[in-house]
Write an enzyme that holds these catalytic residues in place. Structure first.
Site, PDB file in Angstrom:
ATOM      1  N   GLN A  69      -7.497  -3.813  -8.221  1.00  0.00           N
ATOM      2  CA  GLN A  69      -8.153  -4.299  -7.007  1.00  0.00           C
ATOM      3  C   GLN A  69      -7.117  -4.876  -6.047  1.00  0.00           C
ATOM      4  O   GLN A  69      -6.478  -4.126  -5.327  1.00  0.00           O
ATOM      5  CB  GLN A  69      -9.249  -5.294  -7.377  1.00  0.00           C
ATOM      6  CG  GLN A  69     -10.355  -4.639  -8.206  1.00  0.00           C
ATOM      7  CD  GLN A  69     -11.483  -5.585  -8.573  1.00  0.00           C
ATOM      8  OE1 GLN A  69     -11.551  -6.709  -8.127  1.00  0.00           O
ATOM      9  NE2 GLN A  69     -12.388  -5.116  -9.411  1.00  0.00           N
ATOM     10  N   ASP A  70      -6.940  -6.189  -6.015  1.00  0.00           N
ATOM     11  CA  ASP A  70      -5.855  -6.721  -5.188  1.00  0.00           C
ATOM     12  C   ASP A  70      -4.848  -7.422  -6.093  1.00  0.00           C
ATOM     13  O   ASP A  70      -5.123  -7.661  -7.266  1.00  0.00           O
ATOM     14  CB  ASP A  70      -6.366  -7.615  -4.059  1.00  0.00           C
ATOM     15  CG  ASP A  70      -6.975  -8.922  -4.539  1.00  0.00           C
ATOM     16  OD1 ASP A  70      -7.342  -9.013  -5.725  1.00  0.00           O
ATOM     17  OD2 ASP A  70      -7.085  -9.848  -3.723  1.00  0.00           O
ATOM     18  N   PRO A  71      -3.655  -7.734  -5.598  1.00  0.00           N
ATOM     19  CA  PRO A  71      -2.614  -8.301  -6.457  1.00  0.00           C
ATOM     20  C   PRO A  71      -3.015  -9.663  -7.020  1.00  0.00           C
ATOM     21  O   PRO A  71      -3.866 -10.365  -6.468  1.00  0.00           O
ATOM     22  CB  PRO A  71      -1.416  -8.441  -5.511  1.00  0.00           C
ATOM     23  CG  PRO A  71      -1.687  -7.500  -4.380  1.00  0.00           C
ATOM     24  CD  PRO A  71      -3.173  -7.496  -4.222  1.00  0.00           C
ATOM     25  N   VAL A 132      -1.869 -10.042  -0.775  1.00  0.00           N
ATOM     26  CA  VAL A 132      -2.865 -11.113  -0.895  1.00  0.00           C
ATOM     27  C   VAL A 132      -2.214 -12.437  -0.527  1.00  0.00           C
ATOM     28  O   VAL A 132      -1.008 -12.624  -0.717  1.00  0.00           O
ATOM     29  CB  VAL A 132      -3.427 -11.161  -2.343  1.00  0.00           C
ATOM     30  CG1 VAL A 132      -2.363 -11.624  -3.335  1.00  0.00           C
ATOM     31  CG2 VAL A 132      -4.671 -12.021  -2.444  1.00  0.00           C
ATOM     32  N   PHE A 138      -8.687 -11.550  -2.698  1.00  0.00           N
ATOM     33  CA  PHE A 138      -9.326 -10.643  -1.729  1.00  0.00           C
ATOM     34  C   PHE A 138      -9.112 -11.068  -0.274  1.00  0.00           C
ATOM     35  O   PHE A 138      -9.816 -10.602   0.614  1.00  0.00           O
ATOM     36  CB  PHE A 138     -10.830 -10.486  -2.012  1.00  0.00           C
ATOM     37  CG  PHE A 138     -11.131 -10.034  -3.415  1.00  0.00           C
ATOM     38  CD1 PHE A 138     -10.795  -8.759  -3.845  1.00  0.00           C
ATOM     39  CD2 PHE A 138     -11.735 -10.888  -4.318  1.00  0.00           C
ATOM     40  CE1 PHE A 138     -11.052  -8.345  -5.142  1.00  0.00           C
ATOM     41  CE2 PHE A 138     -12.000 -10.491  -5.625  1.00  0.00           C
ATOM     42  CZ  PHE A 138     -11.659  -9.204  -6.033  1.00  0.00           C
TER      43      PHE A 138
END
EC number: 3.2.2.27
Length: 229
Positions: A69-71, A132, A138
């Protein structure tokens, strides 16, 4: 803009596949946003590691895609590969669960959370969003990264064959369901996310590591050595 944001930093095979993205309006807007963010806030990963996944696994060498998803948004964790952390960093909960499943599946125990060895064997460890803000999960969603990583996945679907897409969690499944609407020659392995909230709903017991190697062997390709030395 910092040189780490230019396509020239990528392997030639990715440059060729993604060259059209750099002229799109969303990309210039994303660059402007990132320039501002890196100037005024703590952003992960470091600029030079934003494209680490693409640099580590050239387009023509991708055999497996593991979509994140995101870091990670904690200090010193994110280094540009999905689910991975640099050597010496404590294992985040999701990665701990990934390693638990790997041990159950294949009897392999890993202590280091750096997955670079997997990337070097053709496992593209790609996050949906590549940056991020520190401590703000997010926080860079909806800024353009999703479109860019859609392009990456689309190019793999269209211009490669027999890639194994590993989709852990609803976000990864939803992203790829939109992109897999045309007929393709790829394998898809899907299950719940390895996070503590979801792992017991089907990630544990998925046996994806052995299934990946079964599929690679069936294709006549070298299997992945999941052991991290």
């Amino acid at each position: 803009m910092h040189e780490a944001f230019t396509i020239e930093q990528l392997p030639p095979s990715w440059q060729e596949q993604l060259k059209d993205e750099w002229s799109q309006p969303y990309w210039s807007q994303l660059l402007a946003f990132l320039k501002s963010e890196y100037a005024q806030a703590k952003i992960y990963p470091k600029k030079e590691n934003i494209f680490a996944a693409l640099r580590s696994t050239p387009f023509d060498q991708v055999r497996v895609v593991i979509l994140g998803q995101d870091p990670y948004h904690g200090e010193g964790q994110a280094h540009g590969l999905s689910f991975s952390v640099p050597r010496g960093q404590a294992l985040p909960p999701s990665l701990r669960n990934i390693f638990q499943e790997l041990h159950t599946d294949l009897g392999i125990r890993n202590e280091s959370g750096c997955l670079q060895a997997w990337a070097d064997q053709g496992v593209l460890l790609l996050n949906t969003v590549l940056t991020v803000r520190a401590g703000e999960a997010f926080s860079h969603a909806g800024r353009g990264w999703e479109r860019f990583t859609d392009a990456i996945v689309t190019k793999l679907i269209q211009n490669r064959t027999h890639v194994i897409f590993v989709l852990w969690g609803n976000a990864a499944r939803q992203k790829c369901n939109l992109l897999f609407q045309t007929k393709h020659q790829h394998a898809v392995l899907a299950c719940p996310h390895p996070s503590p909230l979801a792992a017991h709903r089907g990630f544990f017991g998925c046996c994806h590591f052995s299934k990946i190697n079964y599929l690679l062997k069936k294709q006549g390709k070298t299997m992945i050595n999941w052991k991290i030395e």
